[in-house]
Design a protein around this motif. Structure first.
Motif, PDB file in Angstrom:
ATOM      1  N   GLU A  20      12.795  -8.291   6.812  1.00 52.18           N
ATOM      2  CA  GLU A  20      12.767  -9.406   7.757  1.00 52.18           C
ATOM      3  C   GLU A  20      11.535 -10.277   7.543  1.00 52.18           C
ATOM      4  N   ALA A  21      10.398  -9.647   7.254  1.00 52.00           N
ATOM      5  CA  ALA A  21       9.170 -10.407   7.052  1.00 52.00           C
ATOM      6  C   ALA A  21       9.253 -11.282   5.807  1.00 52.00           C
ATOM      7  N   VAL A  22       9.774 -10.719   4.716  1.00 50.66           N
ATOM      8  CA  VAL A  22       9.917 -11.510   3.493  1.00 50.66           C
ATOM      9  C   VAL A  22      10.854 -12.680   3.729  1.00 50.66           C
ATOM     10  N   ALA A  23      11.954 -12.442   4.418  1.00 53.90           N
ATOM     11  CA  ALA A  23      12.876 -13.538   4.714  1.00 53.90           C
ATOM     12  C   ALA A  23      12.188 -14.626   5.533  1.00 53.90           C
ATOM     13  N   HIS A  24      11.299 -14.227   6.446  1.00 56.88           N
ATOM     14  CA  HIS A  24      10.586 -15.196   7.272  1.00 56.88           C
ATOM     15  C   HIS A  24       9.581 -16.004   6.454  1.00 56.88           C
ATOM     16  N   TYR A  25       8.708 -15.299   5.738  1.00 54.63           N
ATOM     17  CA  TYR A  25       7.639 -15.991   5.018  1.00 54.63           C
ATOM     18  C   TYR A  25       8.147 -16.737   3.789  1.00 54.63           C
ATOM     19  N   ARG A  26       9.130 -16.176   3.097  1.00 55.65           N
ATOM     20  CA  ARG A  26       9.625 -16.793   1.865  1.00 55.65           C
ATOM     21  C   ARG A  26      10.685 -17.851   2.138  1.00 55.65           C
ATOM     22  N   ASP A  27      11.693 -17.498   2.948  1.00 52.95           N
ATOM     23  CA  ASP A  27      12.846 -18.375   3.100  1.00 52.95           C
ATOM     24  C   ASP A  27      12.687 -19.388   4.222  1.00 52.95           C
ATOM     25  N   LEU A  28      11.943 -19.041   5.261  1.00 50.68           N
ATOM     26  CA  LEU A  28      11.746 -19.964   6.381  1.00 50.68           C
ATOM     27  C   LEU A  28      10.458 -20.768   6.219  1.00 50.68           C
ATOM     28  N   ILE A  29       9.326 -20.082   6.061  1.00 47.56           N
ATOM     29  CA  ILE A  29       8.052 -20.780   5.871  1.00 47.56           C
ATOM     30  C   ILE A  29       8.010 -21.466   4.507  1.00 47.56           C
ATOM     31  N   GLY A  30       8.631 -20.876   3.507  1.00 48.43           N
ATOM     32  CA  GLY A  30       8.697 -21.509   2.193  1.00 48.43           C
ATOM     33  C   GLY A  30       7.653 -21.055   1.204  1.00 48.43           C
ATOM     34  N   LEU A  31       7.003 -19.897   1.454  1.00 50.76           N
ATOM     35  CA  LEU A  31       6.063 -19.364   0.470  1.00 50.76           C
ATOM     36  C   LEU A  31       6.829 -18.840  -0.751  1.00 50.76           C
ATOM     37  N   ILE A  32       6.116 -18.717  -1.865  1.00 50.68           N
ATOM     38  CA  ILE A  32       6.696 -18.261  -3.119  1.00 50.68           C
ATOM     39  C   ILE A  32       6.333 -16.791  -3.314  1.00 50.68           C
ATOM     40  N   GLU A  33       7.327 -15.922  -3.505  1.00 47.34           N
ATOM     41  CA  GLU A  33       7.040 -14.527  -3.809  1.00 47.34           C
ATOM     42  C   GLU A  33       6.600 -14.416  -5.258  1.00 47.34           C
ATOM     43  N   THR A  34       5.448 -13.769  -5.488  1.00 45.05           N
ATOM     44  CA  THR A  34       4.880 -13.702  -6.835  1.00 45.05           C
ATOM     45  C   THR A  34       4.822 -12.299  -7.410  1.00 45.05           C
ATOM     46  N   ASP A  35       4.864 -11.256  -6.563  1.00 44.06           N
ATOM     47  CA  ASP A  35       4.773  -9.896  -7.105  1.00 44.06           C
ATOM     48  C   ASP A  35       5.028  -8.884  -6.006  1.00 44.06           C
ATOM     49  N   ARG A  36       5.219  -7.611  -6.441  1.00 39.48           N
ATOM     50  CA  ARG A  36       5.268  -6.454  -5.545  1.00 39.48           C
ATOM     51  C   ARG A  36       4.533  -5.329  -6.245  1.00 39.48           C
ATOM     52  N   GLY A  40       4.399  -0.879  -2.216  1.00 33.85           N
ATOM     53  CA  GLY A  40       5.422  -1.573  -1.463  1.00 33.85           C
ATOM     54  C   GLY A  40       4.985  -2.900  -0.882  1.00 33.85           C
ATOM     55  N   ARG A  41       3.757  -3.324  -1.214  1.00 37.42           N
ATOM     56  CA  ARG A  41       3.272  -4.602  -0.699  1.00 37.42           C
ATOM     57  C   ARG A  41       3.925  -5.768  -1.438  1.00 37.42           C
ATOM     58  N   VAL A  42       4.130  -6.870  -0.709  1.00 38.88           N
ATOM     59  CA  VAL A  42       4.734  -8.079  -1.276  1.00 38.88           C
ATOM     60  C   VAL A  42       3.676  -9.181  -1.279  1.00 38.88           C
ATOM     61  N   TYR A  43       3.569  -9.900  -2.405  1.00 37.07           N
ATOM     62  CA  TYR A  43       2.567 -10.945  -2.613  1.00 37.07           C
ATOM     63  C   TYR A  43       3.252 -12.310  -2.602  1.00 37.07           C
ATOM     64  N   LEU A  44       2.636 -13.272  -1.904  1.00 34.78           N
ATOM     65  CA  LEU A  44       3.202 -14.609  -1.803  1.00 34.78           C
ATOM     66  C   LEU A  44       2.105 -15.664  -1.879  1.00 34.78           C
ATOM     67  N   LYS A  45       2.512 -16.905  -2.103  1.00 37.35           N
ATOM     68  CA  LYS A  45       1.571 -18.023  -2.165  1.00 37.35           C
ATOM     69  C   LYS A  45       2.266 -19.302  -1.732  1.00 37.35           C
TER      70      LYS A  45
END
Length: 263
Positions: A20-36, A40-45
């Motif tokens: 749910e968090a990835v969907a929020h930050y990546r798909d709604l806020i529009g950050l770019i997922e760059t790594d995992r 289990g941590r997810v990296y975005l920018k």
């Protein structure tokens, strides 16, 4: 006096449900997922950020902020500030290079408010997403959601604001650009900047230490977040002061996209 801290560099946020968090930050806020990573941590920018990541999500049983990191000019500056932090009385932890993917060594310390902060000098630069630096396009064509450009700041709650102000001003070189004062002269909110932004970090007085209110992201246009605003600050400007009974007027003028949980 500037001490070599450049800007906010990353924040690690605890989330309750990673999908749910990835969907929020990546798909709604529009950050770019760059790594995992293997934790289990997810990296975005944000798409305009040149460093590989600015947000790290970690699934946990309670939501909040693990730490907020600031980038400094060089490894020499990092070592110098480490000594000053220790002399100030901060609890210091040295985090080895690679603990965060593609990030150099970090110096972590605990502020009087109870929050964990860290400094670092090196991180892999992947460039602005989708445009590069040579004959760049104006913007990427495949951005999602609100198309957030960059991580901007955090708002934190905790005690000992005066001692925390001394730490950020005297050791790290931040300026006080706004504050909220009570009639008896107590500062109950402080907005600090290391550059020319309205603020890079803000603290609200609260009896419980280490509380996280929100992480904020910069959007390009007013239409992206209906109505918003901000201001600029130079070292020769006097801080803007808000009376405690008028503090509610201090917040609507911020270009804040509130995405964190109040915990």
């Amino acid at each position: 006096m500037k001490k070599g801290v450049i800007r906010p560099g990353h924040v690690q946020i605890r989330v309750l449900d990673m999908d749910e968090a990835v969907a929020h930050y990546r798909d709604l806020i529009g950050l770019i997922e760059t790594d995992r990573d293997d934790q289990g941590r997810v990296y975005l920018k944000g798409w305009t950020e040149v460093d590989k990541f600015s947000v790290v999500l970690r699934e946990a049983d309670s939501a909040g902020m693990d730490f907020l990191g600031f980038k400094v000019l060089s490894e020499a500056v990092l070592e110098s500030l480490r000594g000053e932090l220790a002399a100030f009385g901060c609890e210091i932890e040295d985090i080895p290079a690679g603990e965060l993917i593609d990030c150099g060594r970090r110096v972590r310390f605990v502020a009087p408010t109870g929050h964990s902060f860290e400094l670092y000098a090196t991180k892999t630069q992947t460039g602005r997403y989708g445009v590069g630096n040579h004959n760049p396009e104006a913007w990427p064509r495949d951005l999602k959601g609100m198309k957030a450009q960059r991580f901007d700041h955090c708002l934190l709650y905790g005690p000992n604001l005066d001692k925390t102000f001394d730490l950020f001003r005297d050791v790290l070189g931040f300026d006080l650009c706004e504050q909220v004062m009570t009639p008896d002269g107590k500062r109950v909110a402080q907005f600090l900047t290391v550059g020319m932004k309205a603020h890079d970090i803000a603290f609200i007085d609260h009896p419980e230490p280490g509380r996280f209110h929100h992480a904020s992201f910069f959007l390009e246009t007013w239409e992206d977040v209906l109505k918003a605003g901000g201001d600029y600050f130079y070292p020769d400007h006097e801080p803007i002061t808000w009376d405690a009974d008028s503090a509610q007027r201090a917040f609507p003028h911020r270009l804040d996209l509130i995405t964190g949980n109040s915990v």
